[in-house]
Design an enzyme around this catalytic site. Structure first.
Site, PDB file in Angstrom:
ATOM      1  N   ASP A   1       0.983  -1.220   0.084  1.00  0.00           N
ATOM      2  CA  ASP A   1       0.352   0.045  -0.038  1.00  0.00           C
ATOM      3  C   ASP A   1       1.012   1.206   0.107  1.00  0.00           C
ATOM      4  OD1 ASP A   1      -2.299   1.759   0.359  1.00  0.00           O
ATOM      5  OD2 ASP A   1      -3.263  -0.074   0.965  1.00  0.00           O
TER       6      ASP A   1
ATOM      7  N   HIS B   1      -3.584   5.682   3.583  1.00  0.00           N
ATOM      8  CA  HIS B   1      -4.447   4.501   3.257  1.00  0.00           C
ATOM      9  C   HIS B   1      -3.862   3.330   3.687  1.00  0.00           C
ATOM     10  CE1 HIS B   1      -6.227   1.533   0.191  1.00  0.00           C
ATOM     11  NE2 HIS B   1      -7.136   2.384   0.061  1.00  0.00           N
TER      12      HIS B   1
ATOM     13  N   SER C   1     -11.364  -1.457  -0.222  1.00  0.00           N
ATOM     14  CA  SER C   1     -10.086  -1.161   0.661  1.00  0.00           C
ATOM     15  C   SER C   1     -10.065  -1.841   1.776  1.00  0.00           C
ATOM     16  CB  SER C   1      -9.495   0.318   0.391  1.00  0.00           C
ATOM     17  OG  SER C   1      -8.864   0.928  -0.468  1.00  0.00           O
TER      18      SER C   1
END
Length: 541
Positions: A224, A264, A463
């Site tokens: 990520d 994220h 996600s």
């Protein structure tokens, strides 16, 4: 127009077109492009232009030219600058109009039967320099031809692919990817009463599974953008293992965020395996985290390197909450919905390596978020890879989240947030979300002005669903580490809850194999999956 073939010699190529209203500029190796453009000639050439994209690793900038502008004079001025290697038109996807960049590196794989000396002899004959020998496939290299610039590299790669000794050959293409998020209640883990005394019973039954397993001894690699590895929920001996930064220009920084925008990865990792000691538990709180920072465009060779690293460094599970740019979930006319996104041979082979060679041959279990475009995931080369488990999102009403991608490749779904569509005619019909999303880790005090370690209640999209599913796999492997990846995949399918609604239509219905285009095999049930893994272990003796 140029054609590119990510497959073998007779595979179907795809086409890219030149967009003459976009101007790409690439700097010479070792000379920062920003310095090269700090001069009067560059100012003149770029007057009125808008910077729309900067690929830092390739040191490429893309500018949008003013309407009715003559690009030839601008290119000529830029090409005269000593530290500018290339200034020219940009290739674009003819369907989405998105820019597609290339690095002039070529991924080249010879057939397996060739000896190493034969490979080297052919590379010498072709006049190329080896940039990297790919460790995840036999006889595979990234090479560079010093005498070839611009789109001539596509012609050259196509000619090389015609040789019987060459299996794959294509330029390294770079596209902007997209994280699978849609921007304290852990209702996804257990039945929960949330704000206004609303009871939510739409979990993956994780809390019950924790009585039997918490992911002990399992390593989850999360690829990520960046990770706050100093967060209290990732503390403890052996919690962080094998951390690596695949942004080569920033490798010394490790996997940590550079700024508050890179949050994220921290959220995704928390869904998978946060300790649960302070403010949020992951699905597998005692699993170890392998944080792999990758912010490069899709198709970069570092993308393949990340999968190889994960497998080579002992990851059991790999979670990827990203993929190609997609259409807007609520706009059925968005052209991206029908776009087929092919997977570069280098990435495809690296995924195959991890899935077949990882875990001492039992194979890493690899998850991808299916996507948030309310479109067919079968077109996505990442989530549709046959060695990947594609994860969709379901909401707090036991239904598919409105944005979640669907299709034959969808394997399962996991609880996540949802979006409501204002048009009651929207299909599938959307219900009013009762929650903001998923509670998980966020950047801590070093990045945000808070006095406590940070958490968010609104992480969402596939996600969030993807690392949730990865966490369930960690619970399974924690109690039965002898399972290979195919056995884990089947356990997840067999232990899903068949959720849905009557007005979902045909795509929401389950077929004779227990599969639905909207839900895959259904919503994961962690307790049932762990029980099945324990039963198989007992049967095996």
């Amino acid at each position: 127009m140029v054609e590119i073939n990510f497959g073998k010699q007779h595979s179907r190529p795809f086409a890219l077109e030149k967009n003459r209203q976009l101007l790409a500029i690439r700097g010479c190796a070792g000379k920062p492009l920003t310095h090269a453009l700090c001069c009067e000639s560059a100012d003149t050439a770029l007057q009125g232009c808008e910077l729309v994209l900067h690929i830092e690793d390739a040191d490429v900038q893309v500018y949008k030219l003013p309407q009715h502008s003559d690009p030839s004079q601008r290119k000529a001025l830029l090409r005269e600058l000593p530290d500018v290697r290339f200034a020219g038109s940009v290739l674009m996807d003819p369907i989405t109009q998105d820019p597609v960049l290339y690095t002039e590196n070529v991924f080249l794989k010879f057939i397996d039967s060739l000896r190493a000396t034969q490979c080297m002899a052919i590379l010498e004959e072709l006049g190329v320099m080896i940039k990297q020998q790919a460790p995840y496939a036999s006889n595979a290299f990234f090479v560079h031809h010093p005498a070839v610039q611009g789109t001539d590299i596509f012609t050259l790669a196509a000619e090389w692919l015609k040789r019987d000794e060459i299996e794959y050959c294509h330029p390294e293409l770079l596209r902007q990817g997209q994280r699978r998020a849609i921007h304290a209640n852990q209702w996804h883990l257990k039945k929960t009463t949330v704000t206004y005394q609303v009871d939510i019973d739409a979990s993956a039954n994780v809390e019950a599974a924790h009585e039997l397993a918490q992911g002990e001894g399992v390593v989850i690699a999360v690829i990520d953008d960046a990770f706050d590895i100093d967060h209290p929920e990732f503390a403890g001996e052996g919690k962080i293992v094998g951390a690596q930064n695949f942004d080569r220009r920033n490798a010394k920084q490790g996997p940590r965020p550079k700024n508050a925008l890179e949050r994220h990865g921290t959220a995704a990792a928390g869904v998978a395996c946060a300790n649960g000691k302070v403010g949020a538990s992951g699905v597998a709180p005692r699993a170890s985290l392998m944080p792999l920072k990758l912010t490069k465009p899709l198709g970069a060779r570092a993308e393949a390197d990340a999968f190889y690293w994960a497998a080579d460094q002992g990851a059991d599970i790999i979670s990827c909450s990203w993929g190609p740019a997609e259409g807007h979930w609520a706009d059925p006319a968005d052209p991206r919905h029908s776009q087929v996104f092919p997977l570069a041979a280098s990435t495809r082979l690296a995924i195959e390596y991890a899935a077949t060679k990882g875990r001492n041959g039992k194979g890493c279990v690899i998850f991808f978020g299916a996507g948030n475009g309310n479109e067919c995931a079968d077109n996505d080369g990442y989530s549709s890879h046959p060695h990947v488990i594609a994860v969709g999102a379901c909401n707090d009403q036991n239904r598919r989240s409105a944005y979640s991608d669907f299709g034959k490749v969808l394997w399962c779904c996991f609880p996540s947030g949802d979006q409501q569509h204002p048009d009651p005619k929207f299909k599938p019909a959307t219900s009013t979300p009762q929650t903001r999303g998923i509670r998980t880790t966020d950047l801590s005090t070093r990045f945000v002005a808070q006095t406590l370690p940070a958490y968010t209640d609104s992480f969402s999209g596939t996600s969030s669903a993807c690392p949730g599913a990865a966490g369930v796999a960690a619970l399974v492997l924690g109690v039965n580490p002898g399972l290979d990846r195919l056995a884990v995949r089947q356990i997840l399918a067999d232990c899903c809850d068949k959720i849905g609604h009557a007005d979902d239509g045909p795509l929401g219905q389950y077929d004779e194999n227990g599969h639905s285009h909207y839900y895959g095999h259904g919503r994961l049930n962690a307790m049932r999956a762990v029980q099945r893994a324990l039963a198989l272990k007992a049967t095996a003796g």
